[in-house]
Scaffold this motif. Structure first.
Motif, PDB file in Angstrom:
ATOM      1  N   GLU A 129     -19.337  11.257  12.321  1.00 58.94           N
ATOM      2  CA  GLU A 129     -18.312  12.127  13.231  1.00 58.94           C
ATOM      3  C   GLU A 129     -17.096  11.098  13.529  1.00 58.94           C
ATOM      4  N   ASN A 130     -17.289   9.918  14.197  1.00 57.22           N
ATOM      5  CA  ASN A 130     -16.258   9.102  14.363  1.00 57.22           C
ATOM      6  C   ASN A 130     -15.685   8.033  13.340  1.00 57.22           C
ATOM      7  N   GLY A 131     -16.706   7.834  12.507  1.00 53.19           N
ATOM      8  CA  GLY A 131     -16.577   6.666  11.647  1.00 53.19           C
ATOM      9  C   GLY A 131     -15.746   7.045  10.242  1.00 53.19           C
ATOM     10  N   ILE A 132     -15.417   8.517  10.187  1.00 55.77           N
ATOM     11  CA  ILE A 132     -14.886   8.878   8.985  1.00 55.77           C
ATOM     12  C   ILE A 132     -13.493   9.670   9.334  1.00 55.77           C
ATOM     13  N   GLY A 133     -12.310   8.947   9.010  1.00 53.44           N
ATOM     14  CA  GLY A 133     -10.879   9.630   9.406  1.00 53.44           C
ATOM     15  C   GLY A 133     -10.284  10.295   8.112  1.00 53.44           C
ATOM     16  N   VAL A 134      -9.146  10.493   8.378  1.00 54.72           N
ATOM     17  CA  VAL A 134      -8.312  10.704   7.180  1.00 54.72           C
ATOM     18  C   VAL A 134      -8.095   9.374   6.324  1.00 54.72           C
ATOM     19  N   ARG A 135      -7.812   9.581   5.047  1.00 54.74           N
ATOM     20  CA  ARG A 135      -7.537   8.276   4.260  1.00 54.74           C
ATOM     21  C   ARG A 135      -6.794   8.720   2.868  1.00 54.74           C
ATOM     22  N   SER A 136      -6.233   7.561   2.558  1.00 56.69           N
ATOM     23  CA  SER A 136      -5.423   7.461   1.393  1.00 56.69           C
ATOM     24  C   SER A 136      -5.844   6.321   0.364  1.00 56.69           C
ATOM     25  N   ALA A 137      -6.195   6.399  -0.809  1.00 58.27           N
ATOM     26  CA  ALA A 137      -6.431   5.480  -1.684  1.00 58.27           C
ATOM     27  C   ALA A 137      -5.611   5.471  -2.913  1.00 58.27           C
ATOM     28  N   VAL A 138      -4.814   4.451  -3.229  1.00 55.85           N
ATOM     29  CA  VAL A 138      -4.054   4.183  -4.124  1.00 55.85           C
ATOM     30  C   VAL A 138      -3.932   3.018  -4.901  1.00 55.85           C
ATOM     31  N   GLY A 139      -3.466   3.189  -5.930  1.00 58.19           N
ATOM     32  CA  GLY A 139      -3.496   1.910  -6.967  1.00 58.19           C
ATOM     33  C   GLY A 139      -2.052   1.271  -6.852  1.00 58.19           C
ATOM     34  N   PHE A 140      -2.199  -0.036  -7.210  1.00 61.14           N
ATOM     35  CA  PHE A 140      -0.824  -0.925  -7.180  1.00 61.14           C
ATOM     36  C   PHE A 140      -0.857  -1.820  -8.429  1.00 61.14           C
ATOM     37  N   GLY A 141       0.207  -2.233  -8.733  1.00 62.03           N
ATOM     38  CA  GLY A 141       0.164  -3.109  -9.939  1.00 62.03           C
ATOM     39  C   GLY A 141       0.078  -4.340  -9.440  1.00 62.03           C
ATOM     40  N   SER A 142       0.171  -4.888  -8.351  1.00 59.35           N
ATOM     41  CA  SER A 142      -0.270  -6.046  -7.760  1.00 59.35           C
ATOM     42  C   SER A 142      -0.380  -6.093  -6.253  1.00 59.35           C
ATOM     43  N   LEU A 143      -1.069  -6.873  -5.708  1.00 56.69           N
ATOM     44  CA  LEU A 143      -1.216  -7.154  -4.248  1.00 56.69           C
ATOM     45  C   LEU A 143      -1.262  -8.715  -4.040  1.00 56.69           C
ATOM     46  N   PRO A 144      -0.794  -9.175  -2.700  1.00 58.56           N
ATOM     47  CA  PRO A 144      -0.627 -10.484  -2.430  1.00 58.56           C
ATOM     48  C   PRO A 144      -1.973 -11.592  -2.822  1.00 58.56           C
ATOM     49  N   ASP A 145      -1.541 -12.308  -3.413  1.00 60.25           N
ATOM     50  CA  ASP A 145      -2.368 -13.483  -3.912  1.00 60.25           C
ATOM     51  C   ASP A 145      -3.217 -12.872  -4.911  1.00 60.25           C
ATOM     52  N   ASN A 146      -3.432 -11.910  -5.350  1.00 54.38           N
ATOM     53  CA  ASN A 146      -3.955 -11.255  -6.447  1.00 54.38           C
ATOM     54  C   ASN A 146      -5.259 -10.666  -5.751  1.00 54.38           C
ATOM     55  N   ILE A 147      -5.297 -10.293  -4.730  1.00 53.14           N
ATOM     56  CA  ILE A 147      -6.647  -9.860  -4.104  1.00 53.14           C
ATOM     57  C   ILE A 147      -6.935  -8.402  -4.669  1.00 53.14           C
ATOM     58  N   PRO A 148      -7.927  -8.091  -4.572  1.00 55.59           N
ATOM     59  CA  PRO A 148      -8.279  -6.702  -5.432  1.00 55.59           C
ATOM     60  C   PRO A 148      -8.010  -5.547  -4.507  1.00 55.59           C
TER      61      PRO A 148
END
Length: 158
Positions: A129-148
Protein backbone atom coordinates in the motif's frame (compact mmCIF):
# COMPACT_ATOMS: atom_id res chain seq x y z
CA UNK A 1 -5.71 -14.25 14.70
CA UNK A 2 -3.94 -10.93 14.90
CA UNK A 3 -1.52 -9.91 12.20
CA UNK A 4 1.64 -8.13 13.28
CA UNK A 5 2.48 -5.15 11.12
CA UNK A 6 6.20 -4.57 10.86
CA UNK A 7 7.71 -1.11 10.93
CA UNK A 8 9.79 -0.20 7.85
CA UNK A 9 13.00 -0.70 9.85
CA UNK A 10 11.80 -4.15 10.97
CA UNK A 11 10.70 -5.07 7.44
CA UNK A 12 14.09 -4.06 6.05
CA UNK A 13 15.88 -6.13 8.72
CA UNK A 14 13.88 -9.18 7.57
CA UNK A 15 15.23 -8.86 4.01
CA UNK A 16 18.70 -9.86 5.24
CA UNK A 17 20.21 -7.18 2.98
CA UNK A 18 22.77 -4.63 4.14
CA UNK A 19 22.93 -0.91 3.47
CA UNK A 20 25.99 0.51 1.70
CA UNK A 21 27.51 3.74 3.01
CA UNK A 22 25.38 6.78 2.16
CA UNK A 23 27.11 8.58 -0.73
CA UNK A 24 28.43 12.11 -0.42
CA UNK A 25 27.55 14.56 -3.22
CA UNK A 26 30.11 14.66 -6.02
CA UNK A 27 28.62 17.82 -7.52
CA UNK A 28 26.69 20.91 -6.54
CA UNK A 29 23.51 19.40 -5.07
CA UNK A 30 22.01 18.02 -1.86
CA UNK A 31 21.50 14.24 -1.58
CA UNK A 32 18.07 14.91 -0.04
CA UNK A 33 15.79 17.81 0.81
CA UNK A 34 12.85 17.99 3.18
CA UNK A 35 10.01 20.35 2.24
CA UNK A 36 7.16 20.19 4.72
CA UNK A 37 5.97 16.59 4.76
CA UNK A 38 7.91 15.59 1.63
CA UNK A 39 11.35 14.06 1.30
CA UNK A 40 13.01 14.52 -2.09
CA UNK A 41 15.96 12.22 -2.79
CA UNK A 42 18.42 13.17 -5.54
CA UNK A 43 19.42 10.71 -8.22
CA UNK A 44 21.42 7.86 -6.64
CA UNK A 45 23.65 5.27 -8.27
CA UNK A 46 24.39 1.68 -7.26
CA UNK A 47 26.88 2.11 -4.40
CA UNK A 48 28.24 -1.16 -3.04
CA UNK A 49 29.29 -1.91 0.54
CA UNK A 50 32.94 -1.07 -0.27
CA UNK A 51 31.81 2.37 -1.61
CA UNK A 52 32.56 1.36 -5.24
CA UNK A 53 29.92 1.72 -7.94
CA UNK A 54 28.44 -1.02 -10.10
CA UNK A 55 29.52 -0.05 -13.62
CA UNK A 56 28.23 -1.09 -17.03
CA UNK A 57 25.65 -0.61 -19.73
CA UNK A 58 22.64 -2.90 -19.90
CA UNK A 59 22.46 -4.74 -23.19
CA UNK A 60 26.23 -4.46 -23.68
CA UNK A 61 28.14 -5.11 -20.42
CA UNK A 62 25.33 -6.73 -18.43
CA UNK A 63 21.98 -8.40 -18.96
CA UNK A 64 18.63 -7.26 -17.60
CA UNK A 65 18.85 -9.54 -14.53
CA UNK A 66 22.15 -7.89 -13.58
CA UNK A 67 20.50 -4.54 -14.30
CA UNK A 68 17.62 -5.41 -11.96
CA UNK A 69 20.12 -6.26 -9.22
CA UNK A 70 21.87 -2.93 -9.87
CA UNK A 71 18.50 -1.16 -9.47
CA UNK A 72 17.98 -2.99 -6.17
CA UNK A 73 21.42 -1.76 -5.10
CA UNK A 74 20.36 1.80 -5.97
CA UNK A 75 17.30 1.26 -3.78
CA UNK A 76 19.57 0.15 -0.94
CA UNK A 77 21.69 3.27 -1.48
CA UNK A 78 18.57 5.46 -1.24
CA UNK A 79 17.53 3.65 1.95
CA UNK A 80 21.02 4.31 3.32
CA UNK A 81 20.68 8.03 2.63
CA UNK A 82 17.32 8.06 4.43
CA UNK A 83 18.54 6.07 7.45
CA UNK A 84 21.83 7.99 7.72
CA UNK A 85 20.24 11.43 7.52
CA UNK A 86 16.81 10.91 9.11
CA UNK A 87 17.80 8.20 11.60
CA UNK A 88 15.16 5.63 10.65
CA UNK A 89 13.21 4.30 7.68
CA UNK A 90 10.18 4.65 9.98
CA UNK A 91 10.31 8.42 9.33
CA UNK A 92 8.95 7.71 5.83
CA UNK A 93 5.21 7.08 5.55
CA UNK A 94 5.07 6.16 1.86
CA UNK A 95 6.70 6.23 -1.55
CA UNK A 96 5.11 8.84 -3.81
CA UNK A 97 7.20 8.75 -7.01
CA UNK A 98 10.20 6.94 -8.42
CA UNK A 99 12.07 8.00 -11.55
CA UNK A 100 14.33 5.24 -12.83
CA UNK A 101 16.94 5.94 -15.51
CA UNK A 102 18.54 2.99 -17.26
CA UNK A 103 21.90 3.21 -19.08
CA UNK A 104 21.28 0.85 -21.97
CA UNK A 105 21.83 0.06 -25.63
CA UNK A 106 19.35 1.61 -28.10
CA UNK A 107 17.63 -1.74 -28.71
CA UNK A 108 16.98 -2.47 -25.00
CA UNK A 109 13.28 -2.12 -24.16
CA UNK A 110 12.79 -3.65 -20.68
CA UNK A 111 13.41 -0.50 -18.60
CA UNK A 112 10.44 -1.15 -16.27
CA UNK A 113 11.69 -4.68 -15.52
CA UNK A 114 15.09 -3.29 -14.48
CA UNK A 115 13.60 -0.59 -12.23
CA UNK A 116 11.43 -3.25 -10.54
CA UNK A 117 14.62 -4.13 -8.63
CA UNK A 118 14.20 -0.91 -6.65
CA UNK A 119 10.39 -0.87 -6.61
CA UNK A 120 10.17 -4.42 -5.22
CA UNK A 121 12.59 -3.47 -2.43
CA UNK A 122 10.52 -0.41 -1.48
CA UNK A 123 7.35 -2.58 -1.48
CA UNK A 124 9.10 -5.00 0.94
CA UNK A 125 10.09 -2.14 3.27
CA UNK A 126 6.87 -0.08 3.30
CA UNK A 127 4.36 -2.73 2.20
CA UNK A 128 2.34 -2.82 -1.02
CA UNK A 129 0.00 0.00 0.00
CA UNK A 130 2.70 2.53 0.98
CA UNK A 131 5.76 1.14 -0.78
CA UNK A 132 4.47 1.40 -4.34
CA UNK A 133 4.01 4.87 -5.79
CA UNK A 134 3.81 6.30 -9.27
CA UNK A 135 6.83 5.63 -11.44
CA UNK A 136 8.65 6.32 -14.67
CA UNK A 137 11.33 4.01 -16.10
CA UNK A 138 13.24 5.36 -19.08
CA UNK A 139 16.32 4.50 -21.09
CA UNK A 140 19.37 6.74 -21.51
CA UNK A 141 22.35 6.59 -23.84
CA UNK A 142 24.69 7.15 -20.88
CA UNK A 143 24.69 7.89 -17.17
CA UNK A 144 27.41 9.39 -14.91
CA UNK A 145 30.51 7.19 -14.53
CA UNK A 146 28.83 4.58 -16.77
CA UNK A 147 26.56 3.37 -13.94
CA UNK A 148 23.76 1.09 -15.20
CA UNK A 149 20.94 2.72 -13.20
CA UNK A 150 20.20 6.06 -11.54
CA UNK A 151 17.05 6.56 -9.48
CA UNK A 152 15.52 9.59 -7.78
CA UNK A 153 12.49 9.42 -5.51
CA UNK A 154 9.89 11.42 -3.64
CA UNK A 155 8.54 10.22 -0.29
CA UNK A 156 5.91 11.42 2.18
CA UNK A 157 7.21 11.71 5.74
CA UNK A 158 5.35 10.15 8.68
Amino acid sequence: MQTTVLTPDEAFAQTGLSLPPAPKPLGVYKPYLIDGKYLYVSGHGPVQNDKSLIIGRIGADMDMEQGKLAARQVGLTILSTIKTNLGSLDRVKRVIKVLGMVNCTPDFERHPYVINGCSELFAEVWGEENGIGVRSAVGFGSLPDNIPVEIEALFELA
